[in-house]
Design a protein around this motif. Sequence first.
Motif, PDB file in Angstrom:
ATOM      1  N   ARG A   1       0.821  -1.216   0.000  1.00 27.58           N
ATOM      2  CA  ARG A   1       0.000   0.000   0.000  1.00 27.58           C
ATOM      3  C   ARG A   1       0.852   1.261   0.000  1.00 27.58           C
ATOM      4  O   ARG A   1       0.547   2.243   0.651  1.00 27.58           O
ATOM      5  N   ARG A   2       1.934   1.194  -0.761  1.00 26.91           N
ATOM      6  CA  ARG A   2       2.858   2.318  -0.909  1.00 26.91           C
ATOM      7  C   ARG A   2       2.894   2.760  -2.372  1.00 26.91           C
ATOM      8  O   ARG A   2       2.505   2.018  -3.269  1.00 26.91           O
ATOM      9  N   CYS A   3       3.433   3.911  -2.619  1.00 23.58           N
ATOM     10  CA  CYS A   3       3.566   4.456  -3.972  1.00 23.58           C
ATOM     11  C   CYS A   3       4.386   3.487  -4.824  1.00 23.58           C
ATOM     12  O   CYS A   3       5.463   3.060  -4.412  1.00 23.58           O
ATOM     13  N   PRO A   4       3.901   3.129  -6.023  1.00 24.16           N
ATOM     14  CA  PRO A   4       4.665   2.206  -6.866  1.00 24.16           C
ATOM     15  C   PRO A   4       5.958   2.802  -7.406  1.00 24.16           C
ATOM     16  O   PRO A   4       6.870   2.074  -7.778  1.00 24.16           O
TER      17      PRO A   4
ATOM     18  N   GLN B   1      -5.638   7.369   0.571  1.00 20.06           N
ATOM     19  CA  GLN B   1      -6.039   8.395   1.526  1.00 20.06           C
ATOM     20  C   GLN B   1      -6.892   7.780   2.625  1.00 20.06           C
ATOM     21  O   GLN B   1      -6.889   8.238   3.747  1.00 20.06           O
ATOM     22  N   GLY B   2      -7.663   6.795   2.282  1.00 22.89           N
ATOM     23  CA  GLY B   2      -8.528   6.102   3.226  1.00 22.89           C
ATOM     24  C   GLY B   2      -8.353   4.611   3.029  1.00 22.89           C
ATOM     25  O   GLY B   2      -7.266   4.138   2.708  1.00 22.89           O
ATOM     26  N   TYR B   3      -9.446   3.874   3.193  1.00 22.71           N
ATOM     27  CA  TYR B   3      -9.381   2.423   3.054  1.00 22.71           C
ATOM     28  C   TYR B   3      -9.111   2.013   1.605  1.00 22.71           C
ATOM     29  O   TYR B   3      -8.223   1.205   1.342  1.00 22.71           O
TER      30      TYR B   3
ATOM     31  N   PRO C   1      -7.541  -3.900  -0.164  1.00 27.61           N
ATOM     32  CA  PRO C   1      -6.636  -2.776  -0.485  1.00 27.61           C
ATOM     33  C   PRO C   1      -5.275  -3.242  -0.998  1.00 27.61           C
ATOM     34  O   PRO C   1      -4.633  -2.545  -1.790  1.00 27.61           O
ATOM     35  N   ARG C   2      -4.831  -4.416  -0.587  1.00 27.63           N
ATOM     36  CA  ARG C   2      -3.548  -4.927  -1.065  1.00 27.63           C
ATOM     37  C   ARG C   2      -3.629  -5.304  -2.546  1.00 27.63           C
ATOM     38  O   ARG C   2      -2.714  -5.027  -3.315  1.00 27.63           O
TER      39      ARG C   2
END
Length: 133
Positions: free
Chosen positions: A31-34, A43-45, A115-116
């Motif tokens: 869940r980080r910037c590629p 920003q949220g879920y 989210p993953r």
Amino acid sequence: MSHDDAALRPEFLPGPPERPAGPAIRRGLARRCPSCGEGALFQGYLTLAPACPACGEDLSHARADDGPAYLSILVTAKVMGTLMLVVYETFLPSPWVLASVFSVGVVAMALFLLPRFKGLIVGVQWAKRMHGF
């Protein structure tokens, strides 16, 4: 049209090179910037950040659509369905206990994976320069 003329059409011109997909996918799963792996992707879920807060990469072009939901359902159903069969055959719990425990487990696993998997799809899109990246 000759063979040389066809080579000059835009669809045959070389585009920008692809970026390495492996690191982008790993960063998306985290869940980080590629691009940099530092900034938060969301920003949220499930709401994507418009841009990376660390490196400024524009993330507004990402279009994951229903892909994360399909992947979450696929993986959750396979894992939990197999586990449910093993638990039932091994311990013979009552149907109410089995249904109660696995209902909570299925919801928790699907919500954890969603989210993953969205990050994974955004990472692939970024690496392949899809949707304006």
